[in-house]
Design a protein around this motif. Structure first.
Motif, PDB file in Angstrom:
ATOM      1  N   LEU A   1       0.711  -1.010  -0.070  1.00 36.28           N
ATOM      2  CA  LEU A   1       0.046  -0.135  -0.003  1.00 36.28           C
ATOM      3  C   LEU A   1       0.945   1.499  -0.191  1.00 36.28           C
ATOM      4  CD1 LEU A   1      -2.469  -1.051   2.786  1.00 36.28           C
ATOM      5  CD2 LEU A   1      -2.965  -1.118   0.364  1.00 36.28           C
ATOM      6  N   ASP A   2       0.514   2.363  -0.838  1.00 33.03           N
ATOM      7  CA  ASP A   2       1.270   3.530  -0.954  1.00 33.03           C
ATOM      8  C   ASP A   2       0.526   4.718  -0.359  1.00 33.03           C
ATOM      9  OD1 ASP A   2       2.058   5.813  -1.893  1.00 33.03           O
ATOM     10  OD2 ASP A   2       2.934   5.134  -3.802  1.00 33.03           O
ATOM     11  N   GLU A   3       0.890   5.141   0.730  1.00 32.87           N
ATOM     12  CA  GLU A   3       0.272   6.150   1.410  1.00 32.87           C
ATOM     13  C   GLU A   3       0.671   7.287   1.298  1.00 32.87           C
ATOM     14  OE1 GLU A   3      -2.662   5.194   3.927  1.00 32.87           O
ATOM     15  OE2 GLU A   3      -1.101   4.576   5.535  1.00 32.87           O
ATOM     16  N   ALA A   4       1.503   7.660   0.011  1.00 36.47           N
ATOM     17  CA  ALA A   4       2.118   8.983  -0.112  1.00 36.47           C
ATOM     18  C   ALA A   4       1.210  10.222   0.179  1.00 36.47           C
ATOM     19  CB  ALA A   4       2.600   9.145  -1.594  1.00 36.47           C
ATOM     20  N   HIS A   5       0.087  10.159  -0.326  1.00 30.75           N
ATOM     21  CA  HIS A   5      -0.812  11.431  -0.225  1.00 30.75           C
ATOM     22  C   HIS A   5      -1.711  11.366   0.947  1.00 30.75           C
ATOM     23  CE1 HIS A   5       0.110  13.243  -4.337  1.00 30.75           C
ATOM     24  NE2 HIS A   5       0.266  11.934  -4.542  1.00 30.75           N
ATOM     25  N   ALA A   6      -1.903  10.068   1.557  1.00 35.63           N
ATOM     26  CA  ALA A   6      -2.663   9.893   2.759  1.00 35.63           C
ATOM     27  C   ALA A   6      -1.779  10.176   4.180  1.00 35.63           C
ATOM     28  CB  ALA A   6      -3.157   8.514   2.915  1.00 35.63           C
TER      29      ALA A   6
ATOM     30  N   PHE B   1       7.388  11.501   3.379  1.00 38.29           N
ATOM     31  CA  PHE B   1       7.560  12.718   4.265  1.00 38.29           C
ATOM     32  C   PHE B   1       7.502  13.885   3.090  1.00 38.29           C
ATOM     33  CE2 PHE B   1      10.778   9.297   5.967  1.00 38.29           C
ATOM     34  CZ  PHE B   1       9.475   9.075   7.173  1.00 38.29           C
ATOM     35  N   SER B   2       7.468  13.501   1.815  1.00 35.86           N
ATOM     36  CA  SER B   2       7.599  14.816   0.976  1.00 35.86           C
ATOM     37  C   SER B   2       6.380  15.595   0.522  1.00 35.86           C
ATOM     38  CB  SER B   2       8.114  14.278  -0.204  1.00 35.86           C
ATOM     39  OG  SER B   2       7.056  13.117  -0.701  1.00 35.86           O
ATOM     40  N   LYS B   3       5.238  15.181   1.167  1.00 37.78           N
ATOM     41  CA  LYS B   3       4.060  15.741   0.625  1.00 37.78           C
ATOM     42  C   LYS B   3       3.346  16.561   1.731  1.00 37.78           C
ATOM     43  CE  LYS B   3       3.889  12.728  -2.950  1.00 37.78           C
ATOM     44  NZ  LYS B   3       4.635  13.332  -3.914  1.00 37.78           N
TER      45      LYS B   3
HETATM   46  C1  LIG Z   1       1.632   7.894  -4.983  1.00 38.46           C
HETATM   47  C2  LIG Z   1       2.617   8.337  -5.114  1.00 38.46           C
HETATM   48  N1  LIG Z   1       3.656   7.332  -4.640  1.00 38.46           N
HETATM   49  C3  LIG Z   1       5.049   7.822  -4.775  1.00 38.46           C
HETATM   50  C4  LIG Z   1       5.449   9.091  -4.976  1.00 38.46           C
HETATM   51  C5  LIG Z   1       7.008   9.456  -4.707  1.00 38.46           C
HETATM   52  O1  LIG Z   1       7.185  10.149  -3.722  1.00 38.46           O
HETATM   53  P1  LIG Z   1       8.415  11.106  -3.719  1.00 38.46           P
HETATM   54  O2  LIG Z   1       7.977  12.526  -4.286  1.00 38.46           O
HETATM   55  O3  LIG Z   1       8.673  11.425  -2.206  1.00 38.46           O
HETATM   56  O4  LIG Z   1       9.402  10.587  -4.443  1.00 38.46           O
HETATM   57  C6  LIG Z   1       4.503   9.990  -5.499  1.00 38.46           C
HETATM   58  C7  LIG Z   1       4.855  11.390  -6.079  1.00 38.46           C
HETATM   59  O5  LIG Z   1       4.258  12.147  -6.419  1.00 38.46           O
HETATM   60  C8  LIG Z   1       3.203   9.508  -5.422  1.00 38.46           C
HETATM   61  O6  LIG Z   1       2.179  10.470  -5.933  1.00 38.46           O
END
Ligand SMILES: Cc1ncc(COP(=O)(O)O)c(C=O)c1O
Length: 369
Positions: free
Chosen positions: A189-194, A222-224
């Protein structure tokens, strides 16, 4: 070829004179400029130095890293956590390593949401696993595909974002967990935006305690919303140990700078206290979506602070973005291959500094297009 298709990309030059109302940033909690984070970064820098100087397995595992990993594991209900250099690197390298056929003794089958992020696609490409794409968030379709392959002895993986970054909608997580359990699939699971905006304390939608009997990785950035840089994975101990030993994207890179780790640790501390801010963010998103619908805009399946305006035509989206920029509003124009053909869109990302008059200004400008 991209030039011929009108999809050639160039880095934007941001004007320093036009005052911009920014709906393009993923700094949803406005932490990137927080004095508390800047101070924490400086303190970490004075104590440990700016950069870490080496990879994790050499001298790059500082006390800051260890403390943060312990903290994240606890807050995600996981046995372990591991910090990675970026979200892209985490997805492309960790997932690719998990899908490595020689380790699994069989080529894996990866059930994959069509709208997953490019970094997740990259992992499939690198590992050469077999990708079986299901319709976006369509759990019936996922189940049909899993059941078609039920008799196969090949390892099965399900891969999804939890809050889709280009669509602003949420995965039906409990149904997906149920399917992973039923079909004995690994869940990634990718929680990048959550991360920062969803979940009781703001640490995301997924919690390892609900996944104990399912092999899994939860990845977050930690980037968003945390306003920093880098990413983590939360997972069982044996997966962490495997990644430390077998994932080139973890082993062969310098660990995150100490100053960044100081800022991330502070952001992680602050996130649970921002309950009211998150509530306001979502209430503004509801208000804006209602107004956009009344004005005839198509926001697709968005239910969060990320609101796509589906326009369809690629050139029309670029023109709209330029016109908005000239009127002092910045948002992103998203085109294929980032999103499927004919779904080019303007992407509105709200953050906690936006106020109702800002939304009205955006709406008025959009109506002028
Ligand atoms: C769903 C998703 N996963 C991963 C990433 C990559 O993360 P990062 O920008 O920290 O490299 C992004 C970035 O846009 C993303 O939207």
């Amino acid at each position: 070829m991209q030039q011929q298709q009108g999809r050639y990309r160039e880095l934007p030059t941001l004007s320093s004179t036009v005052p911009l109302l920014d709906f393009s940033s993923n700094d949803y909690l406005a932490l990137a400029r927080s004095p508390a984070l800047c101070k924490a970064a400086a303190q970490a820098g004075y104590k440990y130095g700016v950069g870490s100087g080496s990879a994790r397995l050499i001298g790059g595992t500082s006390p800051l890293l260890r403390e943060l990993e312990t903290r994240i594991a606890k807050d995600k209900g996981a046995e372990a956590a591991l910090i990675m250099s970026s979200g892209f690197q985490a997805n492309s390298s960790v997932l690719a390593s998990l899908l490595h056929t020689p380790v699994l003794y069989n080529k894996p089958l990866v059930f994959f949401d069509k709208l997953n992020h490019a970094s997740l696609y990259q992992a499939i490409f690198l590992s050469q696993a077999q990708m079986i794409r299901y319709r976006h968030n369509d759990m019936q379709h996922l189940q049909d595909l899993l059941s078609t392959h039920q008799q196969s002895t090949r390892p099965k993986f399900i891969v999804s974002e939890t809050l889709f970054g280009m669509d602003g909608d949420l995965v039906p997580l409990s149904d997906m967990i149920h399917l992973a359990r039923q079909y004995q699939a690994f869940l990634y699971l990718d929680e990048a935006h959550a991360t920062g905006v969803l979940g009781e304390k703001g640490y995301g939608l997924a919690h390892s305690s609900n996944l104990q009997d399912i092999p899994h990785v939860i990845m977050g950035t930690f980037s968003k919303a945390l306003g920093c840089f880098g990413a983590y994975i939360a997972c069982p101990h044996y997966i962490k140990n495997y990644i430390i030993n077998a994932c080139p994207g973890f082993i062969y890179t310098t660990s995150l700078p100490h100053m960044m780790l100081g800022a991330i640790a502070k952001a992680w501390d602050i996130v649970p206290s921002l309950t009211q801010e998150r509530a306001l963010l979502f209430s503004y998103a509801d208000t804006l979506r209602d107004k956009l619908h009344q004005a005839g805009f198509n926001t697709a399946t968005s239910s969060t602070h990320i609101i796509p305006l589906i326009i369809g035509d690629e050139n029309a989206v670029v023109h709209a973005k330029t016109a908005l920029y000239q009127s002092g509003i910045m948002l992103s124009a998203i085109r294929p291959p980032t999103v499927p053909p004919r779904t080019s869109r303007l992407r509105i990302a709200l953050n906690i500094l936006h106020r109702l008059p800002d939304l009205d200004q955006l709406l008025a400008a959009l109506k002028q297009l």
